[in-house]
Enzyme design. Structure first.
Site, PDB file in Angstrom:
ATOM      1  N   CYS A   1     -25.630  21.916 -47.725  1.00  0.00           N
ATOM      2  CA  CYS A   1     -24.413  22.273 -48.457  1.00  0.00           C
ATOM      3  C   CYS A   1     -23.980  21.168 -49.420  1.00  0.00           C
ATOM      4  CB  CYS A   1     -23.291  22.515 -47.466  1.00  0.00           C
ATOM      5  SG  CYS A   1     -23.783  23.594 -46.146  1.00  0.00           S
TER       6      CYS A   1
ATOM      7  N   GLY B   1     -25.194  25.353 -52.455  1.00  0.00           N
ATOM      8  CA  GLY B   1     -24.752  26.408 -51.542  1.00  0.00           C
ATOM      9  C   GLY B   1     -23.964  27.456 -52.278  1.00  0.00           C
TER      10      GLY B   1
ATOM     11  N   ASN C   1     -22.473  18.695 -44.092  1.00  0.00           N
ATOM     12  CA  ASN C   1     -23.757  19.012 -44.713  1.00  0.00           C
ATOM     13  C   ASN C   1     -24.836  18.485 -43.787  1.00  0.00           C
ATOM     14  OD1 ASN C   1     -25.968  19.387 -46.410  1.00  0.00           O
ATOM     15  ND2 ASN C   1     -25.560  17.534 -47.581  1.00  0.00           N
ATOM     16  N   GLY C   2     -25.652  19.382 -43.259  1.00  0.00           N
ATOM     17  CA  GLY C   2     -26.722  18.941 -42.364  1.00  0.00           C
ATOM     18  C   GLY C   2     -26.909  19.916 -41.229  1.00  0.00           C
TER      19      GLY C   2
ATOM     20  N   TYR D   1     -36.689  19.466 -54.604  1.00  0.00           N
ATOM     21  CA  TYR D   1     -36.073  20.740 -54.943  1.00  0.00           C
ATOM     22  C   TYR D   1     -34.554  20.766 -54.932  1.00  0.00           C
ATOM     23  CZ  TYR D   1     -34.340  25.466 -54.075  1.00  0.00           C
ATOM     24  OH  TYR D   1     -33.625  26.619 -54.122  1.00  0.00           O
TER      25      TYR D   1
END
Ligand code: AMP
Length: 480
Positions: free
Chosen positions: A20, A46, A121-122, A261
């Site tokens: 995210c 996200g 985030n994770g 990416y």
């Protein structure tokens, strides 16, 4: 009833995985508005839900919903309501299942120390165990997000200043996390000891800003100060900035997929410009897998930069051979496979004048299931290309990621069970070349500090019980 009140499967394992986007700011009257801009810049991280929590020093207000930032904040009154000088924002990445507004972040709770909002985030590797344990003790969860487990752990920690309680809670979790916590009068940013996901600090006038990627600093006009170190907790409040540390980890494991990416090329990630690293992947790819061709094209947008590197090194002209519609979400987002196939056609259109009669090198950043390229090659051939040579700016993805990148089971990964030759055959290319693991690691500045487990299977932490079982079954049946 046999199971009593037990959950049928491993609890917490359907939790959303996410790479995210996080944004935080403290000490600016326009905090919510700036968080909104920051989330715009982080939209690529996200697209499922977005939200902002804002504190005016007395209370924390939250607005969040499903959808893109522009949809969630489509009425000026949403932001107007979020008054205050400190805010955190979150964009959540979508995966299969668990797609509902309850999982949207920031999560916000009321506990013994008052109100607390959190954005994560994770992905926590031991989420299932922790959650199962707490549920057996009677805890009630409102979401399937692993992030909520940390809020429970904070609530259970010995009463003390909030940073101490957060440190105690995080000492129990294994996995990848960057967290932003917002209390009435404090913004706290934490990065896990291995440093899986990126987080950086900037400054806008006197106000500190924290963001997953530096492109979010740029949009609000903040200057980049530095990255949050692995294992570092940074507290912003009336006393200025205070640093605390989590337990040291002997190993760093920064996600190499951020460079391949996830991150935008104009972002500084783990201290390096993603553009520079991605171009070098392309140059290295050209060295390892040259091709006799007339033009180099990219699968836009994520492979553009690597394609420029390939073109630079090979001397083959870079052309724009595929046009991407930006009004369609990322194909990976669709929960159903057939939907993904349709989305490829919706998303890309070949430029016939560029491709007709040409021998084409197609650069892709990564192959997950292979469906994007299979469909694209059909389109490229349909536009009259004489030959199609695919070159991939990363090695074959053979192992699932447990740290927040959406590649969750081995079955989904085409390279986990098929050789390069059979993948070439499946996608319908004349030739296929992947960047080697050695080549990939040569390009990044501190290869020992990176996590490349999706390519090597060398996981930096314990892995979830379900995966161990899957590996065991595959070994037993001779599949690996
Ligand atoms: P696939 O069609 O399943 O092989 O997916 C490959 C495409 O998805 C490439 O164009 C990548 O840029 C993109 N991609 C790679 N990893 C991810 C990810 N974790 N989430 C979303 N898209 C991804």
């Amino acid at each position: 009833m046999k199971n009593g009140c037990q959950r049928p499967a491993s609890p917490g394992t359907d939790a959303p995985r996410h790479h995210c986007g996080l944004f935080g700011i403290c000490g600016d009257d326009r905090a919510a508005e700036l968080a909104y801009l920051g989330l715009y810049a982080l939209q690529h991280r996200g697209q499922e839900s977005a939200g902002i929590a804002c504190s005016d020093g007395k209370r924390i207000l939250v607005h969040k919903d499903m959808g893109l930032v522009s949809m969630v904040f489509n009425d000026p009154s949403h932001l107007k309501r979020l008054t205050g000088r400190c805010a955190i924002g979150h964009n959540r990445y979508s995966t299969t299942g668990s797609s509902n507004v309850l999982n949207a972040q920031p999560l916000s709770v009321e506990f013994k120390c008052g109100q607390l909002a959190a954005a994560h985030n994770g992905n926590l590797v031991n989420a299932a165990e922790l959650r199962g344990h707490m549920e057996r003790e009677g805890s009630i969860f409102q979401t399937t997000a692993d992030s909520e487990i940390v809020l429970h752990l904070i609530a259970r920690a010995a009463q003390g200043p909030l940073p101490d309680m957060i440190l105690e809670a995080l000492s129990k979790v294994v996995g990848s996390y960057c967290f932003l916590f917002l209390a009435r009068d404090q913004l706290i940013a934490v990065r896990d000891p291995m440093g899986f996901r990126p987080l950086c600090i900037g400054r806008l006038n006197e106000a500190p800003v924290v963001a997953s990627e530096s492109c979010a600093l740029d949009i609000v006009g903040a200057e980049y100060v530095r990255g949050v170190e692995p294992g570092e907790m940074v507290i912003f409040d009336a006393n200025g900035m205070t640093i605390r540390r989590l337990a040291e980890s002997p190993r760093r494991a920064m996600c190499i997929f951020e460079y391949i990416y996830i991150a935008r090329p104009d972002s500084r990630i783990f201290g390096q410009m993603a553009d520079k690293i991605r171009r070098a992947f392309g140059r290295r790819l050209a060295e390892e897998h040259p091709a006799k061709a007339d033009i180099v094209i990219a699968v836009p947008d994520s492979a553009n930069t690597a394609a420029l590197g390939y073109s630079e090194h090979s001397g083959i002209r870079f052309e724009i051979g595929l046009i991407r519609s930006h009004y369609v979400g990322r194909t990976f987002i669709s929960p159903e496979q057939h939907e993904r196939d349709i989305k490829v056609h919706l998303k890309f259109n070949p430029v016939t004048g560029v491709l007709k009669g040409r021998r084409v090198v197609v650069i892709e950043d990564s192959i997950v299931r292979g469906t994007t390229l299979r469909n694209l090659i059909r389109l490229i051939r349909g536009a009259g290309a004489a030959e199609v040579h695919v070159r991939v700016g990363s090695p074959p993805i053979r192992f699932p990621c447990f740290y927040g990148v959406d590649m969750s089971t081995r079955k989904e990964l085409i390279a986990s069970s098929q050789s390069v030759e059979s993948i070439r055959d499946f996608i319908g290319a004349d030739s296929l070349g992947y960047l080697s693991v050695e080549g990939l690691l040569k390009v990044v500045p501190k290869p020992k500090d990176m996590c490349a487990a999706c390519f090597t299977g060398d996981y930096p932490t314990e892995v979830p019980v379900d995966f161990k079982k899957e590996q065991f079954d595959l070994h037993r049946t001779g599949a690996i």
